[in-house]
Motif scaffolding. Structure first.
Motif, PDB file in Angstrom:
ATOM      1  N   ARG A  50       0.827  -1.207   0.000  1.00 42.53           N
ATOM      2  CA  ARG A  50       0.000   0.000   0.000  1.00 42.53           C
ATOM      3  C   ARG A  50       0.863   1.260   0.000  1.00 42.53           C
ATOM      4  N   LYS A  52       3.849   1.517  -1.168  1.00 46.62           N
ATOM      5  CA  LYS A  52       4.470   1.623  -2.497  1.00 46.62           C
ATOM      6  C   LYS A  52       3.489   2.233  -3.498  1.00 46.62           C
ATOM      7  N   VAL A  53       2.233   1.808  -3.449  1.00 40.91           N
ATOM      8  CA  VAL A  53       1.221   2.369  -4.347  1.00 40.91           C
ATOM      9  C   VAL A  53       1.033   3.853  -4.070  1.00 40.91           C
ATOM     10  N   LEU A  54       0.977   4.228  -2.790  1.00 40.40           N
ATOM     11  CA  LEU A  54       0.829   5.640  -2.444  1.00 40.40           C
ATOM     12  C   LEU A  54       2.022   6.463  -2.905  1.00 40.40           C
ATOM     13  N   GLU A  55       3.225   5.913  -2.740  1.00 35.90           N
ATOM     14  CA  GLU A  55       4.418   6.626  -3.205  1.00 35.90           C
ATOM     15  C   GLU A  55       4.375   6.826  -4.713  1.00 35.90           C
ATOM     16  N   GLU A  56       3.927   5.804  -5.434  1.00 34.54           N
ATOM     17  CA  GLU A  56       3.825   5.935  -6.890  1.00 34.54           C
ATOM     18  C   GLU A  56       2.796   6.998  -7.267  1.00 34.54           C
ATOM     19  N   GLU A  57       1.681   7.034  -6.539  1.00 32.47           N
ATOM     20  CA  GLU A  57       0.665   8.043  -6.819  1.00 32.47           C
ATOM     21  C   GLU A  57       1.202   9.444  -6.544  1.00 32.47           C
ATOM     22  N   LEU A  58       1.946   9.578  -5.467  1.00 34.63           N
ATOM     23  CA  LEU A  58       2.528  10.887  -5.149  1.00 34.63           C
ATOM     24  C   LEU A  58       3.550  11.294  -6.198  1.00 34.63           C
ATOM     25  N   MET A  60       3.470  10.479  -9.319  1.00 33.37           N
ATOM     26  CA  MET A  60       2.729  10.865 -10.520  1.00 33.37           C
ATOM     27  C   MET A  60       2.120  12.247 -10.321  1.00 33.37           C
ATOM     28  N   ASP A  61       1.608  12.514  -9.104  1.00 32.91           N
ATOM     29  CA  ASP A  61       1.060  13.840  -8.821  1.00 32.91           C
ATOM     30  C   ASP A  61       2.157  14.892  -8.934  1.00 32.91           C
ATOM     31  N   GLU A  63       4.733  14.828 -10.870  1.00 34.33           N
ATOM     32  CA  GLU A  63       5.024  15.058 -12.284  1.00 34.33           C
ATOM     33  C   GLU A  63       3.977  15.979 -12.894  1.00 34.33           C
TER      34      GLU A  63
END
Length: 115
Positions: A50, A52-58, A60-61, A63
């Protein structure tokens, strides 16, 4: 005397054979600890996924915010505003307030000017 020794020997042999049929309490406890350990490991793994998914979302945000069309400034949360006001009332310098609240000096000055 011999009867007592034979009786004790017989009793000890009886107890020895009964010990093989006794339920092992430590095996039950060991099984419970192993199950608990597996549960903790599974929850830890799920939590890491979870995060890791949040870090990826952050990422992307981040960028999107760094792109050509910058989004408007996010409003400053009331808790941060209250913290800035409390620090100002305690006589803390603007630079230190900005560091502690992760705001710019101009944002801190703007909050203080509204007092």
């Amino acid at each position: 005397m011999e009867a007592i020794l034979i009786g004790l020997l017989g009793f000890s042999i009886l107890l020895f054979f009964l010990s093989f049929f006794q339920k092992d309490r430590y095996a039950v406890i060991e099984k419970e600890v192993e199950e608990l350990s597996m549960t903790v490991l599974q929850e830890n793994y799920q939590m890491k996924k979870r995060v890791k998914v949040l870090e990826e979302e952050l990422m992307m945000d981040g960028e999107v915010f760094q792109g050509r069309n910058p989004s408007p400034k996010k409003p400053i949360h009331e808790v941060v505003k209250n913290q800035v006001i409390a620090l100002h009332q305690q006589g803390t310098p603007l630079e230190q307030i900005a560091k502690q609240s992760a705001l710019t000096k101009s944002e801190v000055a703007h909050i203080i000017s509204k007092l």
